[in-house]
Design a protein around this motif. Sequence first.
Motif, PDB file in Angstrom:
ATOM      1  N   VAL A 145       0.984  -1.439   0.063  1.00 31.73           N
ATOM      2  CA  VAL A 145       0.398  -0.076   0.194  1.00 31.73           C
ATOM      3  C   VAL A 145       0.646   1.661   0.084  1.00 31.73           C
ATOM      4  O   VAL A 145       2.056   1.443   0.442  1.00 31.73           O
ATOM      5  CB  VAL A 145      -1.144   0.237   1.448  1.00 31.73           C
ATOM      6  CG1 VAL A 145      -1.795   1.218   1.659  1.00 31.73           C
ATOM      7  CG2 VAL A 145      -2.000  -0.879   1.468  1.00 31.73           C
ATOM      8  N   ARG A 180       0.261   5.167   0.697  1.00 33.38           N
ATOM      9  CA  ARG A 180      -0.644   6.289   1.388  1.00 33.38           C
ATOM     10  C   ARG A 180      -0.195   7.318   1.227  1.00 33.38           C
ATOM     11  O   ARG A 180       1.129   8.071   1.603  1.00 33.38           O
ATOM     12  CB  ARG A 180      -1.282   6.232   2.587  1.00 33.38           C
ATOM     13  CG  ARG A 180      -0.287   6.143   3.518  1.00 33.38           C
ATOM     14  CD  ARG A 180      -0.706   5.369   5.214  1.00 33.38           C
ATOM     15  NE  ARG A 180      -0.153   5.249   5.675  1.00 33.38           N
ATOM     16  CZ  ARG A 180       0.281   6.289   6.747  1.00 33.38           C
ATOM     17  NH1 ARG A 180      -0.505   7.498   7.442  1.00 33.38           N
ATOM     18  NH2 ARG A 180       1.018   6.210   7.483  1.00 33.38           N
ATOM     19  N   LEU A 229      -6.183   9.089   0.351  1.00 32.17           N
ATOM     20  CA  LEU A 229      -5.660   8.078  -0.661  1.00 32.17           C
ATOM     21  C   LEU A 229      -5.111   7.174  -0.234  1.00 32.17           C
ATOM     22  O   LEU A 229      -3.702   6.839   0.072  1.00 32.17           O
ATOM     23  CB  LEU A 229      -5.589   8.833  -1.822  1.00 32.17           C
ATOM     24  CG  LEU A 229      -5.494   7.948  -3.241  1.00 32.17           C
ATOM     25  CD1 LEU A 229      -6.381   7.646  -3.617  1.00 32.17           C
ATOM     26  CD2 LEU A 229      -4.175   9.360  -3.918  1.00 32.17           C
ATOM     27  N   TYR A 230      -5.431   6.014  -0.580  1.00 29.71           N
ATOM     28  CA  TYR A 230      -4.750   4.288  -0.355  1.00 29.71           C
ATOM     29  C   TYR A 230      -4.161   3.806  -1.803  1.00 29.71           C
ATOM     30  O   TYR A 230      -5.847   3.651  -2.129  1.00 29.71           O
ATOM     31  CB  TYR A 230      -5.587   3.597   0.362  1.00 29.71           C
ATOM     32  CG  TYR A 230      -5.098   4.265   2.204  1.00 29.71           C
ATOM     33  CD1 TYR A 230      -4.335   3.878   2.776  1.00 29.71           C
ATOM     34  CD2 TYR A 230      -5.711   4.893   2.723  1.00 29.71           C
ATOM     35  CE1 TYR A 230      -3.692   3.912   4.402  1.00 29.71           C
ATOM     36  CE2 TYR A 230      -5.770   5.334   3.840  1.00 29.71           C
ATOM     37  CZ  TYR A 230      -4.729   4.564   4.970  1.00 29.71           C
ATOM     38  OH  TYR A 230      -4.630   5.297   6.121  1.00 29.71           O
ATOM     39  N   SER A 231      -3.395   3.428  -2.297  1.00 34.73           N
ATOM     40  CA  SER A 231      -3.051   2.954  -3.203  1.00 34.73           C
ATOM     41  C   SER A 231      -2.508   1.621  -2.978  1.00 34.73           C
ATOM     42  O   SER A 231      -1.345   0.947  -2.533  1.00 34.73           O
ATOM     43  CB  SER A 231      -2.491   3.341  -4.368  1.00 34.73           C
ATOM     44  OG  SER A 231      -1.937   3.466  -5.150  1.00 34.73           O
ATOM     45  N   SER A 281      -1.791  -2.357  -4.033  1.00 29.47           N
ATOM     46  CA  SER A 281      -1.133  -3.193  -5.713  1.00 29.47           C
ATOM     47  C   SER A 281      -1.271  -4.649  -4.986  1.00 29.47           C
ATOM     48  O   SER A 281      -0.188  -4.786  -3.546  1.00 29.47           O
ATOM     49  CB  SER A 281       0.165  -2.503  -5.943  1.00 29.47           C
ATOM     50  OG  SER A 281      -0.129  -1.230  -6.596  1.00 29.47           O
ATOM     51  N   SER A 313      -4.290  -2.985  -9.907  1.00 31.11           N
ATOM     52  CA  SER A 313      -3.865  -2.309  -8.599  1.00 31.11           C
ATOM     53  C   SER A 313      -5.101  -1.109  -8.082  1.00 31.11           C
ATOM     54  O   SER A 313      -6.095  -1.381  -8.992  1.00 31.11           O
ATOM     55  CB  SER A 313      -3.063  -1.474  -8.795  1.00 31.11           C
ATOM     56  OG  SER A 313      -3.306  -0.681  -9.907  1.00 31.11           O
ATOM     57  N   ALA A 314      -5.657  -0.772  -6.798  1.00 33.18           N
ATOM     58  CA  ALA A 314      -6.718   0.476  -7.455  1.00 33.18           C
ATOM     59  C   ALA A 314      -6.477   0.980  -5.877  1.00 33.18           C
ATOM     60  O   ALA A 314      -5.327   1.349  -5.224  1.00 33.18           O
ATOM     61  CB  ALA A 314      -7.697  -0.227  -6.889  1.00 33.18           C
ATOM     62  N   SER A 315      -7.260   2.521  -6.585  1.00 33.83           N
ATOM     63  CA  SER A 315      -6.677   3.806  -5.035  1.00 33.83           C
ATOM     64  C   SER A 315      -8.325   3.783  -4.288  1.00 33.83           C
ATOM     65  O   SER A 315      -9.339   4.019  -5.270  1.00 33.83           O
ATOM     66  CB  SER A 315      -6.700   5.014  -5.958  1.00 33.83           C
ATOM     67  OG  SER A 315      -5.052   5.008  -6.810  1.00 33.83           O
ATOM     68  N   LYS A 316      -8.727   3.717  -3.477  1.00 29.99           N
ATOM     69  CA  LYS A 316     -10.002   3.817  -2.516  1.00 29.99           C
ATOM     70  C   LYS A 316      -9.092   4.731  -1.416  1.00 29.99           C
ATOM     71  O   LYS A 316      -8.153   5.076  -1.296  1.00 29.99           O
ATOM     72  CB  LYS A 316      -9.606   2.640  -2.027  1.00 29.99           C
ATOM     73  CG  LYS A 316      -9.692   1.868  -3.375  1.00 29.99           C
ATOM     74  CD  LYS A 316     -11.147   1.744  -3.861  1.00 29.99           C
ATOM     75  CE  LYS A 316     -11.095   0.392  -4.972  1.00 29.99           C
ATOM     76  NZ  LYS A 316     -12.678   0.349  -5.694  1.00 29.99           N
ATOM     77  N   THR A 366     -12.302  -1.283   0.340  1.00 29.36           N
ATOM     78  CA  THR A 366     -12.134  -2.368  -1.239  1.00 29.36           C
ATOM     79  C   THR A 366     -13.482  -2.747  -1.069  1.00 29.36           C
ATOM     80  O   THR A 366     -14.076  -2.766  -0.717  1.00 29.36           O
ATOM     81  CB  THR A 366     -10.815  -3.147  -0.330  1.00 29.36           C
ATOM     82  OG1 THR A 366     -11.143  -3.807   0.447  1.00 29.36           O
ATOM     83  CG2 THR A 366      -9.189  -2.355  -0.470  1.00 29.36           C
TER      84      THR A 366
END
Length: 199
Positions: A102, A104, A129-131, A133, A148-151, A181
Amino acid sequence: MNRTRFALVVFTFALLTAVAAVASAAPSVGTFEVNLGYAKSSTEVAPATAPTDPMGGSLSFGAGYFRSIAPTTSWGVEASYDNLGKVDWNTGTATATSSAHVFRVTPAFRINFGAPVGPSFFAQGGAGLYSISSKIESTDTAFAGDGSASKFGFNVGAGMGFPVGPKTKMNIQGNYHSISTQGQSTNYLGIRAGLGFSL
């Protein structure tokens, strides 16, 4: 941790420490912090058909800047790389390894308890923001892959600080992180030690 990541950790801490040392001669405009620690997730990452333990946890490192807005309250921003480690499991036809990390960036507020000088306790909360992978390695191609996603996520924690020099303080802190997530939230704990330099 591979050599590239280890080199990145060493370079980042050397650079941030050098910047803080140069800036420490200027009038006080806040506190710059660097930290190193350990992150451990409580979320199971294998499919429901193959239950397993959570990932084993791994290295976490980052930096932050805080500025006082009241005698006992400060605000700032933190950035960190949190490696959640890996876990081995079985797909039913092959072995698989899941891993995740992560990155962040989270604005945060901190409230100090105790005297302005000397050892003190503090509570902290932040959101941002937490990215994330993640990766699954397996010879079973039905499960192998990465993404991956940014949440959005938040964190709360507490710690203690004590001076180790005229403009330097050491912090020991624990934080709980929750990331929104898909399906279930991704949760993990972080424990870290850091140095704060008054600028």
